[in-house]
Design an enzyme around this catalytic site. Structure first.
Site, short mmCIF file in Angstrom:
data_model
loop_
_atom_site.label_atom_id
_atom_site.label_comp_id
_atom_site.label_asym_id
_atom_site.label_seq_id
_atom_site.Cartn_x
_atom_site.Cartn_y
_atom_site.Cartn_z
N PRO A 172 0.84 -1.21 0.00
CA PRO A 172 0.00 0.00 0.00
C PRO A 172 0.87 1.26 0.00
O PRO A 172 1.76 1.40 0.82
CB PRO A 172 -0.79 -0.10 1.31
CG PRO A 172 -0.67 -1.51 1.75
CD PRO A 172 0.63 -2.02 1.19
N GLU A 173 0.63 2.13 -0.97
CA GLU A 173 1.35 3.40 -1.04
C GLU A 173 0.42 4.50 -0.52
O GLU A 173 -0.73 4.24 -0.18
CB GLU A 173 1.75 3.68 -2.48
CG GLU A 173 2.73 2.67 -3.07
CD GLU A 173 4.15 2.86 -2.54
OE1 GLU A 173 4.40 3.86 -1.83
OE2 GLU A 173 5.00 2.01 -2.82
N HIS A 188 -5.40 -14.42 8.60
CA HIS A 188 -4.56 -13.24 8.82
C HIS A 188 -5.34 -12.04 9.35
O HIS A 188 -4.83 -10.93 9.33
CB HIS A 188 -3.82 -12.89 7.54
CG HIS A 188 -3.00 -14.02 7.01
ND1 HIS A 188 -1.89 -14.51 7.68
CD2 HIS A 188 -3.15 -14.79 5.91
CE1 HIS A 188 -1.38 -15.53 7.00
NE2 HIS A 188 -2.13 -15.71 5.93
N ARG A 215 1.60 -10.59 6.05
CA ARG A 215 3.06 -10.62 6.29
C ARG A 215 3.45 -9.99 7.62
O ARG A 215 4.61 -10.06 8.01
CB ARG A 215 3.77 -9.94 5.12
CG ARG A 215 3.55 -10.73 3.83
CD ARG A 215 4.29 -10.13 2.67
NE ARG A 215 5.74 -10.17 2.86
CZ ARG A 215 6.62 -9.64 2.01
NH1 ARG A 215 6.18 -9.01 0.94
NH2 ARG A 215 7.90 -9.72 2.24
#
Ligand SMILES: [Zn+2]
Length: 271
Positions: free
Chosen positions: A2-3, A91, A110
Site C-alpha cells: 500500500p502506497e 490473517h 506478512r
C-alpha cells in the site's frame, strides 16, 4: 505494498463508518506485528468514540477524545468495514467492534504492519516525528525541493523517495513522476534547477491525486460485507515497461537498478 494513495483511499473509505461511533470492544488475535500491539488498548479503547480519521504519510490516525490509534498497513495490510462480526480468516489480526454493529477488521498476512496506541500527540510519536513534508502541503513547492537538494550528491530518485524530506513517493510514483517531469532518475539531486523541481512537484502532486481519484472508485466496496479495498490501477507510462516503446518518443524504456530498486525511464525524454 500500500502506497500513500491507497492509504488515503482507505482513510476516506473507513472514516464515514467509524467517525462518531463508540467502540464496544477490540479483539486482538495476534499481538506480534512489526512491533507488538500495546496491551493497554484492550481495556482502554472500549467505551471511547472515534472522533476523526487522519493520515500522516502512510500512517492512519484514529483519534478518540483521549488517545490515538496509529495504524500502518506495512507490506500487505488492509482494512475492511464489515456490517457484522463474521468468522475471521487466518490473517485477520484485529477487529474493532462499534456500537452500531460495524466492525473494522485489520488483515495483514506478512505482519509488517503496526498498531500503536498513544495518549500523546501522534505527530510526536517516534515513528512519525522525523517524517518529511506531505505532498499536498502548500509548502511543498519547487523552492522546497530546490533548497533541500543543494549540496546533495545522491541521485534525484533517491532524494524524492527519502521520507525525511518528502513522504508518499514510493518506487512506482518516483519513476512515473520523473518521467512526467522529463528528469532522468540518474541526475544528481543537487544539480537540478528550481524550474525543473517546480515541474517535478507538479508531476508528483498530479500523479498522486490521480491515483487517489482512481482508488476512489473502489470505495463502494466498503459498503459490502466482504468489502476488500481494490488497489488503484492507473495508467503507467514507464514503470514495469522495460523495452516497451516510450509513449512520447517510441524509443525503448530502460530499466536500471538504482539504490537497490528497479527504476524505469526513457533515456531520450528524460535528461
Ligand atoms: Zn521517450
Amino acid at each position: 505494498m500500500p502506497e500513500l494513495p491507497e492509504v488515503e483511499t482507505t482513510r476516506r473509505g473507513i472514516a464515514p463508518h467509524v467517525v462518531n461511533n463508540a467502540v464496544t470492544k477490540i479483539v486482538i488475535r495476534q499481538y506480534q506485528l512489526r512491533w507488538p500491539i500495546p496491551r493497554a488498548i484492550k481495556t482502554q479503547l472500549p467505551g471511547q468514540t472515534i472522533i476523526s480519521v487522519d493520515r500522516r504519510a502512510k500512517y492512519l490516525l484514529l483519534k478518540t477524545d483521549s488517545h490515538c490509534i496509529i495504524l500502518h498497513l506495512g507490506m500487505s495490510g488492509s482494512l475492511r468495514i464489515l456490517n457484522e462480526m463474521s468468522k475471521p480468516e487466518k490473517h485477520d489480526h484485529v477487529d474493532i467492534v462499534f456500537k452500531n454493529g460495524k466492525v473494522l477488521r485489520f488483515r495483514d498476512p506478512r505482519r509488517f504492519g503496526s498498531l500503536f496506541w498513544t495518549k500523546d500527540d501522534p505527530l510526536s510519536h517516534i515513528r512519525l516525528i522525523s517524517l518529511g513534508i506531505e505532498p499536498f502541503d502548500k509548502k511543498f513547492t519547487g523552492d522546497f525541493l530546490f533548497e533541500h537538494s543543494r549540496k546533495k550528491t545522491c541521485n534525484v530518485k533517491f532524494f524524492i523517495m527519502n521520507a525525511k524530506i518528502l513522504v508518499g513517493v514510493g518506487n512506482i510514483y518516483a519513476s512515473e513522476s520523473l518521467f512526467a517531469a522529463g528528469i532522468s532518475p540518474l541526475r544528481i539531486a543537487g544539480s537540478i534547477s528550481k524550474k525543473r523541481y517546480t515541474q517535478l512537484v507538479n508531476s508528483i502532486i498530479s500523479i498522486l491525486k490521480r491515483a487517489i481519484k482512481s482508488g476512489g472508485t473502489s470505495l463502494k466496496d466498503f459498503k459490502q460485507s466482504d468489502g476488500q479495498l481494490g488497489y488503484f490501477t492507473q495508467q503507467l507510462n514507464v514503470y514495469g515497461k522495460t523495452n516497451e516503446p516510450c509513449p512520447h518518443c517510441q524509443k525503448d524504456i530502460k530499466q536500471v537498478t538504482l539504490n537497490q530498486r528497479s527504476t524505469f525511464y526513457c533515456a531520450s525524454c528524460q535528461t
